[in-house]
Design an enzyme around this catalytic site. Structure first.
Site, PDB file in Angstrom:
ATOM      1  N   HIS A 294      15.638  17.225  96.355  1.00 22.14           N
ATOM      2  CA  HIS A 294      15.092  17.059  97.709  1.00 22.14           C
ATOM      3  C   HIS A 294      16.085  17.601  98.738  1.00 22.14           C
ATOM      4  CE1 HIS A 294      11.762  13.811  97.179  1.00 22.14           C
ATOM      5  NE2 HIS A 294      11.696  14.738  96.256  1.00 22.14           N
TER       6      HIS A 294
ATOM      7  N   LYS B  28      22.275   3.741  98.084  1.00 25.59           N
ATOM      8  CA  LYS B  28      23.686   3.915  97.728  1.00 25.59           C
ATOM      9  C   LYS B  28      24.141   3.110  96.505  1.00 25.59           C
ATOM     10  CE  LYS B  28      24.793   6.871 100.708  1.00 25.59           C
ATOM     11  NZ  LYS B  28      24.372   8.080 100.046  1.00 25.59           N
TER      12      LYS B  28
HETATM   13  P1  RFL Z   1      23.563  -3.625  86.812  1.00 28.49           P
HETATM   14  O1  RFL Z   1      22.506  -2.555  86.793  1.00 28.49           O
HETATM   15  O2  RFL Z   1      23.220  -4.913  87.430  1.00 28.49           O
HETATM   16  O3  RFL Z   1      24.008  -3.841  85.311  1.00 28.49           O
HETATM   17  C1  RFL Z   1      24.802  -4.935  84.932  1.00 28.49           C
HETATM   18  C2  RFL Z   1      24.574  -5.200  83.471  1.00 28.49           C
HETATM   19  O4  RFL Z   1      25.407  -6.282  83.066  1.00 28.49           O
HETATM   20  C3  RFL Z   1      24.661  -7.161  82.271  1.00 28.49           C
HETATM   21  N1  RFL Z   1      25.213  -8.499  82.290  1.00 28.49           N
HETATM   22  C4  RFL Z   1      25.889  -9.016  81.259  1.00 28.49           C
HETATM   23  N2  RFL Z   1      26.275  -8.507  80.078  1.00 28.49           N
HETATM   24  C5  RFL Z   1      26.948  -9.317  79.227  1.00 28.49           C
HETATM   25  N3  RFL Z   1      27.224 -10.634  79.497  1.00 28.49           N
HETATM   26  C6  RFL Z   1      26.844 -11.183  80.670  1.00 28.49           C
HETATM   27  N4  RFL Z   1      27.059 -12.455  80.922  1.00 28.49           N
HETATM   28  C7  RFL Z   1      26.177 -10.371  81.612  1.00 28.49           C
HETATM   29  N5  RFL Z   1      25.675 -10.577  82.863  1.00 28.49           N
HETATM   30  C8  RFL Z   1      25.112  -9.436  83.247  1.00 28.49           C
HETATM   31  C9  RFL Z   1      23.253  -7.112  82.894  1.00 28.49           C
HETATM   32  O5  RFL Z   1      22.260  -7.573  81.999  1.00 28.49           O
HETATM   33  C10 RFL Z   1      23.135  -5.645  83.203  1.00 28.49           C
HETATM   34  O6  RFL Z   1      22.574  -4.892  82.158  1.00 28.49           O
HETATM   35  O7  RFL Z   1      24.897  -3.116  87.515  1.00 28.49           O
HETATM   36  P2  RFL Z   1      25.574  -1.650  87.540  1.00 28.49           P
HETATM   37  O8  RFL Z   1      25.613  -1.046  86.181  1.00 28.49           O
HETATM   38  O9  RFL Z   1      26.801  -1.805  88.322  1.00 28.49           O
HETATM   39  O10 RFL Z   1      24.532  -0.733  88.334  1.00 28.49           O
HETATM   40  C11 RFL Z   1      24.303  -0.933  89.681  1.00 28.49           C
HETATM   41  C12 RFL Z   1      22.863  -0.583  90.023  1.00 28.49           C
HETATM   42  O11 RFL Z   1      21.983  -1.166  89.080  1.00 28.49           O
HETATM   43  C13 RFL Z   1      22.522  -1.103  91.404  1.00 28.49           C
HETATM   44  O12 RFL Z   1      23.540  -0.793  92.341  1.00 28.49           O
HETATM   45  C14 RFL Z   1      21.254  -0.521  91.965  1.00 28.49           C
HETATM   46  O13 RFL Z   1      20.159  -0.641  91.121  1.00 28.49           O
HETATM   47  C15 RFL Z   1      20.979  -1.269  93.279  1.00 28.49           C
HETATM   48  N6  RFL Z   1      19.623  -1.150  93.651  1.00 28.49           N
HETATM   49  C16 RFL Z   1      19.235   0.016  94.194  1.00 28.49           C
HETATM   50  N7  RFL Z   1      20.146   1.013  94.368  1.00 28.49           N
HETATM   51  C17 RFL Z   1      19.770   2.180  94.875  1.00 28.49           C
HETATM   52  O14 RFL Z   1      20.609   3.082  94.990  1.00 28.49           O
HETATM   53  N8  RFL Z   1      18.440   2.378  95.263  1.00 28.49           N
HETATM   54  C18 RFL Z   1      17.492   1.402  95.087  1.00 28.49           C
HETATM   55  O15 RFL Z   1      16.343   1.603  95.393  1.00 28.49           O
HETATM   56  C19 RFL Z   1      17.869   0.165  94.544  1.00 28.49           C
HETATM   57  N9  RFL Z   1      16.962  -0.819  94.335  1.00 28.49           N
HETATM   58  C20 RFL Z   1      18.721  -2.202  93.432  1.00 28.49           C
HETATM   59  C21 RFL Z   1      17.384  -2.001  93.768  1.00 28.49           C
HETATM   60  C22 RFL Z   1      19.132  -3.419  92.870  1.00 28.49           C
HETATM   61  C23 RFL Z   1      18.247  -4.455  92.646  1.00 28.49           C
HETATM   62  N10 RFL Z   1      18.760  -5.698  92.124  1.00 28.49           N
HETATM   63  C24 RFL Z   1      20.168  -5.840  91.793  1.00 28.49           C
HETATM   64  C25 RFL Z   1      18.068  -6.884  91.982  1.00 28.49           C
HETATM   65  C26 RFL Z   1      16.463  -2.997  93.521  1.00 28.49           C
HETATM   66  C27 RFL Z   1      16.881  -4.229  92.947  1.00 28.49           C
HETATM   67  C28 RFL Z   1      15.809  -5.240  92.703  1.00 28.49           C
END
Ligand code: RFL
Ligand code: PHB
Length: 388
Positions: A72, A296
């Protein structure tokens, strides 16, 4: 068990770090609380900065992204019934790529399986220990048995609710937080997008975002109340509210259809400092959260990983400068992305407590923004992602 790096969490940050370490020949194990299906079922981010794509290239997992991702060159801002394009390419010479977090995770998981790398899913009671000394270890339970992994370093990639940050003594943690008084209701539907680029809309009734996952799948959002329950939002109610928040000619082009995913996400800004505690590092959502306006979250997780993996590569060649400066370098970028996400959220949403004056300030700022090349450039530079 023994390894060099024990990674907690198989979200995008843990999986990307694993893929990059593997390229360097650094041994690691990933422990994940959920099943792979559960991890893939979480619908989250959709927009990748160029630096995130570069890291996925470096990890060797970007073939499908380059085939199916949508480059994009800009996006639209809507306010006062008008639409204005922010031309990212003209303002910065850069673009972003629309490719869902689910797909990134899928590609990283597939590459991991193909390389025979060790991911322990459904790991229970995962706990980091001894990271204030020289020989940290992680314990977990799996199939009813307790296991120990000895390692050189632990990396907490376990998201906002994970055990890594929670095991750091509270007195050495500095946390900064802002909770917004609303959420985003998001849907996925298999219909063509209303426009080939994203549209961010500021409206008296609240924010709306037209995003997509492909040329045949949309991801649309509306700002909603934190008291709303997803069950109370029928598809009809969603489409009606979504269209009401777009200019009339845009709303007329919206193609509706049944949603196959619908969820509400609260909005929060959150940072923990520092991001290193002895022999444990935090990456991604374990250390910081941004509201999704500006996309972000995933990109910050990727840049943390980019900084950390370079630092670990140096460490195993005998130079600890990188790991000693990881926290400082990562936080410098994190705070800038926090600022941008907070600013963009403040500019686009309805904040009932600021009243009519607040609305006028938003409109004045948007009006200024779209007429000032300098202001648009500032916005575009931040949107495509700052260097690290
Ligand atoms: P994640 O994706 O939360 O992954 C963390 C992983 O750790 C695991 N975990 C455990 N594992 C072992 N033992 C435990 N006790 C554990 N506790 C947790 C979890 O199961 C999981 O698999 O973090 P990571 O890798 O740092 O990635 C970050 C991104 O996922 C996050 O920043 C984004 O998705 C944020 N976010 C969005 N970001 C964007 O850039 N654009 C978006 O549109 C966007 N929408 C969102 C989002 C985050 C959301 N959350 C957190 C609820 C929408 C939602 C709903
Ligand atoms: C998304 O497609 O989910 C998305 C896109 C842009 C944003 C936030 C979310 O700013």
């Amino acid at each position: 068990m023994k390894t060099q790096i024990a990674i907690i969490g198989a979200g995008p940050s843990g999986l990307l770090l694993g893929a990059l370490l593997h390229k360097l020949g650094i041994e690691h194990i990933i422990l994940e609380r959920q099943t792979p299906e559960y991890v893939l079922g979480r619908i989250r981010a959709g927009v990748l900065e160029q630096t995130t794509v570069d890291l996925l290239d470096e990890a060797g997992v970007s073939q499908r992204l380059h085939r199916e991702g949508l480059p994009h060159d800009g996006y639209d801002l809507c306010f006062d019934g008008r639409r204005h394009r922010i031309d990212l390419q003209a303002l910065t010479g850069k673009q972003v790529t629309v490719y869902g977090q689910t797909e990134v995770t899928h590609d990283l998981m597939d590459a991991r399986s193909a390389a025979g790398l060790n991911t322990i899913y459904s790991a229970v009671n995962v706990k980091p220990h001894g990271f204030d000394g020289n020989q940290p270890w992680v314990t977990y339970e799996h199939n009813g048995q307790t296991h120990t992994i000895q390692c050189d370093f632990i990396v907490g990639c376990d998201g906002y609710h994970g055990p890594s940050r929670a095991s750091i003594p509270q007195e050495i943690l500095n946390t900064y937080e802002k909770v917004y008084p609303f959420g985003w209701l998001g849907i996925l539907a298999d219909v063509p997008p209303v426009h080939h680029e994203l549209i961010y809309a500021n409206h008296d009734r609240g924010f709306a975002l037209c995003s997509m996952r492909s040329e045949t799948r949309v991801r649309y959002y509306v700002q909603c109340s934190l008291d709303d329950k997803v069950e109370d939002w029928s598809d009809e109610a969603f489409w009606a509210e979504f269209k009401r928040r777009l200019p009339e000619d845009t709303a007329a082009k919206v193609i509706t259809g049944p949603s196959f995913e619908k969820s509400i996400a609260p909005l929060r800004s959150f940072v923990t400092e520092p991001m290193r505690f002895g022999r444990m590092f935090l990456c991604g959502d374990a250390a910081h959260i941004v509201p999704p306006t500006g996309a972000k979250g995933l990109n910050l997780a990727a840049s943390d990983v980019g900084i950390l993996y370079g630092a670990l590569a140096e460490y195993y060649k005998g130079n600890s400068h990188g790991i000693d400066h990881y926290s400082q370098r990562a936080l410098a970028r994190v705070w800038k992305a926090e600022r941008f996400s907070w600013w963009f959220t403040s500019l686009m949403h309805r904040f009932p407590e600021t009243g009519d004056f607040g609305r006028k300030m938003q409109t004045a700022e948007l009006d200024y923004l779209v007429q000032s090349e300098a202001a648009m450039k500032v916005m575009a530079e931040n949107y495509v992602g700052l260097p690290f």
